[in-house]
Design an enzyme around this catalytic site. Structure first.
Site, mmCIF file in Angstrom:
data_model
loop_
_atom_site.group_PDB
_atom_site.id
_atom_site.type_symbol
_atom_site.label_atom_id
_atom_site.label_comp_id
_atom_site.label_asym_id
_atom_site.label_seq_id
_atom_site.Cartn_x
_atom_site.Cartn_y
_atom_site.Cartn_z
ATOM 1 N N ASN A 160 0.814 -1.227 0.000
ATOM 2 C CA ASN A 160 0.000 0.000 0.000
ATOM 3 C C ASN A 160 0.844 1.272 0.000
ATOM 4 O OD1 ASN A 160 1.007 -0.147 2.545
ATOM 5 N ND2 ASN A 160 -0.977 -0.297 3.598
ATOM 6 N N ARG A 164 5.540 1.630 5.631
ATOM 7 C CA ARG A 164 5.620 0.766 6.806
ATOM 8 C C ARG A 164 5.072 -0.606 6.434
ATOM 9 N NH1 ARG A 164 2.117 3.964 11.012
ATOM 10 N NH2 ARG A 164 3.248 5.681 10.033
ATOM 11 N N THR A 200 3.293 -2.280 13.158
ATOM 12 C CA THR A 200 3.960 -2.173 11.848
ATOM 13 C C THR A 200 5.444 -1.880 12.071
ATOM 14 O OG1 THR A 200 3.546 0.213 11.693
ATOM 15 C CG2 THR A 200 1.897 -1.264 10.692
ATOM 16 N N HIS A 316 32.215 -19.811 -32.543
ATOM 17 C CA HIS A 316 31.821 -20.570 -33.733
ATOM 18 C C HIS A 316 30.586 -19.918 -34.352
ATOM 19 C CE1 HIS A 316 30.865 -23.922 -36.349
ATOM 20 N NE2 HIS A 316 29.712 -24.122 -35.746
ATOM 21 N N ASN A 317 30.546 -19.836 -35.698
ATOM 22 C CA ASN A 317 29.387 -19.236 -36.381
ATOM 23 C C ASN A 317 28.934 -17.969 -35.649
ATOM 24 O OD1 ASN A 317 29.477 -21.314 -38.196
ATOM 25 N ND2 ASN A 317 27.629 -22.345 -37.489
ATOM 26 N N GLU A 346 34.234 -16.277 -36.287
ATOM 27 C CA GLU A 346 34.105 -16.986 -37.558
ATOM 28 C C GLU A 346 33.182 -16.238 -38.514
ATOM 29 O OE1 GLU A 346 33.308 -21.488 -39.240
ATOM 30 O OE2 GLU A 346 32.204 -20.832 -37.470
ATOM 31 N N ASP A 348 31.322 -16.985 -42.218
ATOM 32 C CA ASP A 348 30.986 -17.859 -43.353
ATOM 33 C C ASP A 348 30.563 -16.984 -44.530
ATOM 34 O OD1 ASP A 348 31.416 -19.915 -41.671
ATOM 35 O OD2 ASP A 348 29.437 -20.814 -41.797
ATOM 36 N N HIS A 361 24.693 -19.062 -42.619
ATOM 37 C CA HIS A 361 24.999 -20.487 -42.541
ATOM 38 C C HIS A 361 24.479 -21.145 -43.812
ATOM 39 C CE1 HIS A 361 25.116 -24.366 -39.936
ATOM 40 N NE2 HIS A 361 26.302 -24.069 -40.428
ATOM 41 N N GLU A 395 35.445 -18.910 -43.487
ATOM 42 C CA GLU A 395 35.028 -20.081 -44.250
ATOM 43 C C GLU A 395 34.548 -19.544 -45.592
ATOM 44 O OE1 GLU A 395 31.822 -23.691 -44.031
ATOM 45 O OE2 GLU A 395 32.759 -23.087 -42.139
ATOM 46 N N LYS A 444 42.470 -15.849 -40.801
ATOM 47 C CA LYS A 444 42.723 -17.288 -40.900
ATOM 48 C C LYS A 444 41.900 -17.800 -42.071
ATOM 49 C CE LYS A 444 40.674 -20.776 -38.751
ATOM 50 N NZ LYS A 444 40.544 -21.756 -39.852
ATOM 51 N N SER A 530 41.795 -27.474 -38.733
ATOM 52 C CA SER A 530 40.517 -27.392 -38.014
ATOM 53 C C SER A 530 39.904 -28.779 -37.921
ATOM 54 C CB SER A 530 39.549 -26.450 -38.743
ATOM 55 O OG SER A 530 40.015 -25.123 -38.708
ATOM 56 N N ILE A 653 9.389 -22.034 -2.547
ATOM 57 C CA ILE A 653 10.657 -21.706 -1.909
ATOM 58 C C ILE A 653 11.709 -22.672 -2.437
ATOM 59 C CG2 ILE A 653 11.855 -21.438 0.301
ATOM 60 C CD1 ILE A 653 9.552 -19.534 0.112
ATOM 61 N N ASP A 655 14.729 -25.276 -2.594
ATOM 62 C CA ASP A 655 15.356 -26.331 -1.781
ATOM 63 C C ASP A 655 16.777 -26.506 -2.329
ATOM 64 O OD1 ASP A 655 12.836 -26.781 -0.614
ATOM 65 O OD2 ASP A 655 12.303 -28.205 -2.185
ATOM 66 N N TYR A 709 16.475 -28.467 -5.649
ATOM 67 C CA TYR A 709 16.229 -29.908 -5.684
ATOM 68 C C TYR A 709 14.755 -30.206 -5.959
ATOM 69 C CZ TYR A 709 15.596 -34.699 -4.041
ATOM 70 O OH TYR A 709 15.257 -36.030 -3.955
#
Length: 760
Positions: A160, A164, A200, A316-317, A346, A348, A361, A395, A444, A530, A653, A655, A709
């Site tokens: 509210n 408090r 309160t 990668h990619n 990389e 391509d 890709h 590539e 490369k 590679s 809660i 665990d 858990y």
């Protein structure tokens, strides 16, 4: 520790009134602004944005959507980019000028927010204001961050908004904070804190309640063990603690003085050269009290050794933001990888329309981006977080004509950053070092002839030189991915290479792998092979020592199997065990693989280069990861604080349990778990001892994982922290947990006691 809660209200009040009165930008943000939120060229919608009174939250809503609104925290924003610095804003550059546009970049893997203000003045007001808020957050100490966190919970629970809290609000707060407390006990604490007997809690009463709630019995036990009077640690007491428990190699007298000066909140205690329990908590919760050795945070390794002597953070990619079949391609992938310290990305490359090479890709439904835009992004962001060299792993599937265009873009856009020749212009006898190559971008890729020929300018022209890509075809064929794609590539496997592009390749010539025996006799130091993860795994299991020897002389790149169409990652550790330098991962995918990558490269200034252990650099050592010799033992004892909720149900809660994982050579791979604690994610204490025997500590990476858990289904992830064993501090230490995305989740932490002993 908790006496500083009152500082929270003083701090936000002074920032909210005095600070804002002095700052026109923040005043404007508090009033609010209508801006366009841009998602694409066709999706441009007005939203009302407003900074909340806490100066920590941005609230925004649609004018037409009734009460629907969204919020985000200033702490979630990593950076602000001005102008057309995103693909989305570039796409509407002809419609809105750059001075009205800006992008909010969020931490982790959350998408950017692209905005267009009504005027350049309004845009600048938000850009400057956001930067001030972010700077303010970054300058906060640990105690202010904790205060801010407590204040956030107070506001959430004070339904509210009367400043408090009644007992029902307190009960709701406890559930939100992951505490399933006995109602009678909660009411007893509430009554004890309610000094005014008003029913309160307000101001100091809430501080008292929170202090009782968060009493750290685990730390108090340690404090009292070393405190002669039970009230404070004298300088002598603190010296004993640093010597006997923390095992720090330092001038204990000087260090104890510094800690008291730095973390003790009481001026009276400081005058007595003593540390109170509050100061002790502050020290243990600081960077100095964390599990990560602060001496290994900056660049501390020798950076003058050959490039092949380092592990290199690699992607990668890199252009993909999602999966490998239908995901979005974006220059944002390069920006995010580079700003995370990645040093090998990389690209391509395929023939595109209008003579412009594209990146995507190939033979999939992933979207396409321009090669020149990728090069521009790399040029801009390559050295924002690290000065050490960036490798562009190409590539190449382009025609000779478009390869020439690629070479033009590389030369024109990157200029002097692109390495075009050996450092001294002469034929070298070995690879240069990261130090030698600072500020340089290396290509490369395939190359016509060798480095020697190109330096003597006797390389063949593209019309005569055919470059085979059979190694890529074989790798794809082995993974049996996209059979049609493989057939198409086989037809083009004899691919011609443009001399212009070939000339851009100096120290990283991509070559096909034959065998380690062949490489030992015929390979040049600048040649890079590679492997897919499956091919690399086969080699390391069958000829591990040969693989290690190969990697003492040359660079090797390992990339994910073609089966990983969901952009998942393999475990990079087994590739590091044999000295593979460029272990390329899908940076866009959170999980164990990226946790290990982030953990390994969290040291050495996060510069993207980590020096390999001596036995992986010396060709005479003949190290075999299957048969290591050294032994270390290591034991953590664990408690936890303020773990985040993971279940969307409000009354659930956590665990919690903690799993400690050792990643290293095969003999060292191990996992152990604590028991789980019922219904307490707020301050669980395990006092469990876990013991590991580690044979090759130089390669060991330790991952702490907290899970919720669940006896009927898979445990939910709560948080993790990963670091090299070599960077771990002994003694009583806090582990500040990270989210699945690798971003911090303060104040969630584990408290552990660590001992490492060498076994004879």
């Amino acid at each position: 520790m908790l006496r500083f809660f009152c500082i929270l209200f003083i701090f936000t009040l002074s920032f909210g009134i005095q600070g804002i009165q002095e700052d026109d930008n923040l005043q404007s943000m508090l009033v609010g602004t209508v801006m366009r939120k841009i998602k694409s060229r066709s999706w441009k919608k007005q939203r009302y944005f407003k900074l909340q009174d806490d100066c920590m939250t941005i609230w925004y809503k649609s004018k037409k959507a009734g009460n629907t609104h969204s919020t985000f925290s200033v702490s979630d924003v990593e950076a602000i980019r001005e102008g057309h610095q995103s693909e989305v804003l570039l796409s509407i550059a002809d419609e809105f000028p750059a001075d009205r546009c800006f992008t909010l970049v969020f931490r982790g893997r959350r998408g950017n927010l692209d905005l267009v203000a009504e005027s350049a003045e309004e845009a600048q007001s938000w850009i400057s204001g956001m930067r001030k808020l972010i700077e303010n957050l970054e300058n906060m100490g640990e105690r202010e961050k904790l205060d801010q966190w407590i204040g956030d919970w107070f506001k959430k629970a004070d339904k509210n908004n009367d400043g408090r809290m009644n007992f029902k609000e307190v009960r709701d707060l406890l559930k939100m904070m992951n505490v399933d407390m006995n109602e009678h006990h909660a009411h007893r604490l509430f009554t004890m804190a309610d000094k005014s007997q008003s029913g309160t809690l307000e101001d100091d009463e809430f501080i008292l309640f929170y202090k009782m709630l968060t009493q750290r019995e685990d730390v108090l036990r340690v404090f009292q063990e070393y405190s002669v009077d039970g009230q404070t640690l004298s300088q002598s007491d603190l010296e004993d603690f640093l010597r006997e428990e923390q095992l720090e190699e330092a001038d204990f007298q000087q260090h104890a003085k510094q800690l008291i000066e730095r973390y003790e909140p009481s001026d009276t205690a400081k005058l007595l050269n003593a540390m109170t329990f509050d100061g002790f908590l502050m020290y243990l919760g600081s960077a100095e009290g964390s599990i990560f050795n602060p001496q290994k945070r900056g660049v501390f390794q020798d950076m003058s050794q050959p490039l092949c002597h380092y592990f290199i953070s690699s992607s990668h990619n890199t252009y993909l933001m999602e999966d490998q079949l239908r995901g979005q391609s974006s220059v944002e992938g390069y920006i995010r990888a580079l700003t995370r310290g990645c040093r090998c990305v990389e690209v391509d490359c395929w023939d595109g329309a209008n003579g412009e090479p594209i990146v995507y890709h190939g033979h999939t439904f992933t979207s396409k981006i321009l090669f020149k835009d990728v090069v521009s992004a790399v040029g801009t962001y390559a050295f924002k977080v690290s000065d050490y060299p960036v490798i562009l792993s190409i590539e190449n599937h382009c025609s000779v004509e478009q390869q020439r265009v690629m070479a033009q873009h590389l030369n024109h856009i990157l200029g002097d950053k692109l390495l075009k020749s050996t450092l001294d212009g002469k034929v070298p006898i070995g690879l240069p070092s990261p130090e030698d190559l600072k500020g340089k971008i290396l290509l490369k890729a395939k190359k016509i002839g060798g480095l020697e020929e190109s330096l003597n300018e006797i390389a063949e022209d593209s019309l005569n030189g055919e470059i085979s890509d059979e190694d890529e075809v074989a790798e794809l064929d082995e993974d049996n991915l996209h059979r049609e794609s493989v057939r198409r590539r086989i037809k083009k496997s004899k691919q011609r290479l443009s001399k212009e592009l070939s000339d851009c390749v100096v120290y990283c010539k991509s070559v096909r792998f034959s065998s380690f025996k062949h490489s030992r006799v015929h390979s040049k130091f600048y040649e890079v092979v590679s492997f897919t993860e499956s091919k690399a795994r086969k080699h390391l299991r069958e000829t591990g020592a040969e693989f290690v020897h190969h990697n003492t002389q040359q660079l090797t790149r390992v990339y994910p199997s073609g089966f990983r169409t969901d952009s998942s990652n393999f475990n990079p550790q087994e590739m590091w065990n044999v000295g593979c330098q460029i272990v390329a991962l899908n940076f866009q995918t959170a999980g164990e693989g990226m946790d290990l990558n982030d953990g390994l490269f969290s040291q050495n200034g996060r510069c993207g280069y980590v020096l390999k252990p001596g036995f992986l650099r010396d060709a005479e050592k003949r190290f075999d990861p299957e048969g290591p010799q050294k032994q270390d033992g290591y034991q953590p004892v664990i408690s936890g604080q303020q773990l985040p909720k993971v279940n969307i149900k409000e009354d659930s809660i956590v665990d919690p349990l903690v799993r400690v994982e050792i990643h290293g050579v095969p003999m060292d791979q191990a996992k152990q778990e604590t028991r789980y604690i019922d219904n307490n994610g707020f301050n669980p204490v395990w006092y469990d001892t876990l013991h590991f025997t580690i044979h090759t500590p130089e390669l060991a990476v330790v991952r702490f994982v907290v899970e919720d858990y669940d006896k009927t289904s898979k445990n939910d992830f709560v948080g993790q922290y990963t670091l090299p064993l070599s960077c771990m501090q002994q003694g009583y230490r806090h582990i500040h947990l990270l989210s699945k995305d690798g971003t911090s989740i303060p104040p969630s932490s584990l408290f552990v006691h660590i001992r490492i002993t060498r076994l004879e």
